[in-house]
Design an enzyme around this catalytic site. Structure first.
Site, short mmCIF file in Angstrom:
data_model
loop_
_atom_site.label_atom_id
_atom_site.label_comp_id
_atom_site.label_asym_id
_atom_site.label_seq_id
_atom_site.Cartn_x
_atom_site.Cartn_y
_atom_site.Cartn_z
N CYS A 1 -3.65 11.06 1.74
CA CYS A 1 -2.70 9.58 1.21
C CYS A 1 -1.63 10.00 0.85
CB CYS A 1 -3.85 8.59 0.02
SG CYS A 1 -5.74 8.82 1.04
N LYS B 1 0.90 -1.06 -0.19
CA LYS B 1 -0.47 -0.46 -0.09
C LYS B 1 1.20 1.36 -0.59
CE LYS B 1 -2.71 3.40 -0.25
NZ LYS B 1 -4.52 3.56 0.71
N1 SAJ Z 1 -2.04 14.87 -8.97
C1 SAJ Z 1 -1.34 15.97 -9.76
N2 SAJ Z 1 -0.96 15.68 -10.84
C2 SAJ Z 1 -1.90 14.44 -11.19
C3 SAJ Z 1 -1.88 13.89 -10.14
C4 SAJ Z 1 -2.80 14.43 -9.15
O1 SAJ Z 1 -1.34 16.93 -8.75
O2 SAJ Z 1 -1.17 13.56 -12.42
C5 SAJ Z 1 -2.53 15.52 -7.15
C6 SAJ Z 1 -3.65 16.34 -7.69
O3 SAJ Z 1 -4.49 17.19 -7.72
C7 SAJ Z 1 -3.84 15.71 -5.52
C8 SAJ Z 1 -3.10 14.89 -5.20
O4 SAJ Z 1 -1.92 14.75 -5.86
O5 SAJ Z 1 -3.94 16.56 -5.11
C9 SAJ Z 1 -3.59 12.64 -5.16
O6 SAJ Z 1 -4.97 12.62 -5.79
P1 SAJ Z 1 -4.78 11.75 -6.52
O7 SAJ Z 1 -5.96 11.41 -7.34
O8 SAJ Z 1 -3.47 11.13 -6.38
O9 SAJ Z 1 -4.98 10.33 -4.66
P2 SAJ Z 1 -6.21 10.41 -4.14
O10 SAJ Z 1 -5.40 10.85 -2.82
O11 SAJ Z 1 -7.44 10.81 -4.09
O12 SAJ Z 1 -6.32 8.37 -3.99
C10 SAJ Z 1 -5.17 8.21 -3.58
C11 SAJ Z 1 -4.90 6.92 -4.83
N3 SAJ Z 1 -4.28 6.27 -5.06
C12 SAJ Z 1 -3.29 5.55 -6.11
O13 SAJ Z 1 -3.87 6.15 -7.07
C13 SAJ Z 1 -2.07 4.64 -6.01
C14 SAJ Z 1 -5.62 5.73 -4.30
O14 SAJ Z 1 -6.51 4.65 -5.30
C15 SAJ Z 1 -6.03 5.57 -2.63
O15 SAJ Z 1 -7.06 4.56 -2.31
C16 SAJ Z 1 -5.92 6.43 -1.53
O16 SAJ Z 1 -4.38 6.99 -2.82
C17 SAJ Z 1 -5.10 6.11 -0.44
O17 SAJ Z 1 -6.51 6.12 0.63
O18 SAJ Z 1 -4.40 6.11 0.07
#
Ligand code: SAJ
Length: 418
Positions: A269, A215
């Site tokens: 996360c 994870k």
């Molecule tokens: N972000 C960027 N650029 C990108 C993608 C995301 O700047 O290209 C930013 C987003 O705006 C946000 C942050 O990253 O601020 C996190 O967003 P996210 O969509 O990457 O992830 P979370 O936090 O909503 O959910 C993640 C997910 N993990 C992965 O994709 C590996 C989800 O599957 C997990 O269950 C979750 O963390 C968790 O609960 O751990």
């Protein structure tokens, strides 16, 4: 003797993960007792309502409560299996805070019976599941736990990390593969029986430590890749190159897939979990630590741009587009957009219009005299500087050509991509 069925399952922690999990299990006809320290959450759920925002969750909870399959309480009750889904934030110095897990574990320990299964879903540092076994044995000397009795233990304990994406929780709970790590093989097999009740995808078995690391690895992978994109955006700014065009071109290579730069990484996360790896192996986790630092530096980079541009106006009027930590949700927790907006407000850089279509009022820390929560059209019209902080779909519908004469700091590449 090993049980083969689960008549009653208890879920400890009724937040973004626990409540959907409880409701989905209840929808399969199993009695579910949800436990939470918040009386507000418990009362809301018992009325068939929800205290968090997640698509389709309201209907699921309402039907589970109406059919009597789901009920919430503040005290632990006996059950066949317990799923622990409480927060694991970090404290000062980026050290994992396991106090919520410890409190939940001690509550559950008091009502444990021989043959029970305990599952930790909360994202946790490597070694936490074994710690749970020891914490429980301190409370219940009359029972034998897996770290003592191995496969012959009275209680079975496993780690099955949640990995659902906010906004898609109900579908991903059922459709995503699950990693199931048992302290012993028997613990893992029993936990697999439980997840097969509602998971349509594969339930992959391993040991508890590997599951914990899996994870943390998933979210660190994402963080490192976002850091790469964020670092590129800072380099391109220095070299006078449009990073969005660059990424679009580089991604046409069949083995390159660069993510999106932004205003920083938020939420509970991706911005937190990599620190658990750094804390466990500080000397070795060099790339993972640096990625965290790169992503955490991005809000200051955006702020500097705002300061520089605003200094050129007599009366800067700044529209901050988005407060949520990512697109199309209302979640402001650990949001870089909030941090940036707050700094702009504190430094009194100008008159500020906040455009966040997913909230009805400003959080207290942003609610100042020179700040207004406005609609999109009104904010764009009144501003001479526009800063995009969250890439909500509704912002993408605005045509760049309608924003002539305004200075745009497009941290999310909403219009740069056009
Ligand atoms: N972000 C960027 N650029 C990108 C993608 C995301 O700047 O290209 C930013 C987003 O705006 C946000 C942050 O990253 O601020 C996190 O967003 P996210 O969509 O990457 O992830 P979370 O936090 O909503 O959910 C993640 C997910 N993990 C992965 O994709 C590996 C989800 O599957 C997990 O269950 C979750 O963390 C968790 O609960 O751990």
């Amino acid at each position: 003797m090993q049980q083969t069925t689960f008549n009653r399952i208890s879920v400890i922690g009724l937040g973004y993960i626990g409540l959907p999990t409880a409701a989905v299990i209840a929808s399969r006809g199993i009695e579910v007792v949800g436990v939470d320290v918040s009386e507000h959450a418990v009362n809301t759920i018992n009325q068939g309502k929800i205290h968090i925002v997640e698509p389709d969750l309201d209907m699921l909870v309402q039907s589970a409560v109406t059919t009597g399959k789901l009920r919430a309480t503040t005290e632990a009750e006996p059950a066949d299996a317990f799923i622990i889904a409480v927060p694991t934030p970090f404290k000062d110095g980026f050290k994992p805070d396991l106090s919520y897990i410890e409190a939940a574990v001690k509550k559950v320990a008091a009502v444990l019976q021989k043959g029970n299964l305990v599952i930790l879903e909360s994202t946790s540092p490597v070694g936490t599941t074994e710690k749970i076994s020891r914490w429980m044995s301190e409370v219940r000397e009359d029972l034998n736990f897996p770290h003592q009795g191995g496969d012959e233990a009275d209680i079975l304990i496993a780690h099955c990390p949640e990995r659902v994406l906010p906004g898609y929780v109900i579908q991903e709970l059922v459709a995503n593969d699950r990693v199931i790590g048992g302290i012993t093989p028997k613990c893992a097999a029993r936990a697999q029986d439980l997840y097969k009740i509602f998971v349509k995808a594969d339930c992959l078995i391993t040991d508890a430590r590997t599951a914990e690391m899996a994870k943390l690895t998933e979210n660190s992978f994402r963080d490192v890749n976002i850091a790469f994109a964020n670092e590129l955006s800072i380099i391109c700014d220095r070299l006078g190159i449009n990073v969005w065009e660059l990424i679009k071109l580089a991604n046409r290579h069949p083995r390159v897939n660069i993510l999106n730069p932004g205003a920083g990484v938020g939420g509970h996360c991706v911005a937190v979990d990599p620190w658990f790896i750094v804390d466990s192996a500080p000397e070795q986790a060099r790339l993972i630590r640096t990625a965290r630092e790169v992503n955490d530096s991005k809000p200051e980079f955006v702020l500097n741009k705002v300061r520089k541009v605003a200094a050129e106006f007599k009366q800067p009027k700044i529209a901050c587009l988005g407060l949520a930590f990512k697109a199309d949700i209302d979640d402001l927790r650990e949001s870089p957009a909030v941090a940036i907006t707050q700094k702009i407000i504190e430094e009194e850089i100008g008159e500020i219009m906040v455009v966040e279509p997913h909230i009805k009022s400003l959080p207290a820390k942003l609610n100042q005299a020179h700040v207004k929560l406005t609609g999109l059209a009104e904010g764009l019209e009144a501003a001479n500087i526009i800063v995009t902080l969250t890439d909500h779909s509704v912002f993408k519908q605005v045509k760049l050509t309608t924003l002539n004469e305004k200075v745009i700091i497009d941290a999310r590449g909403i219009w740069e991509k056009e």
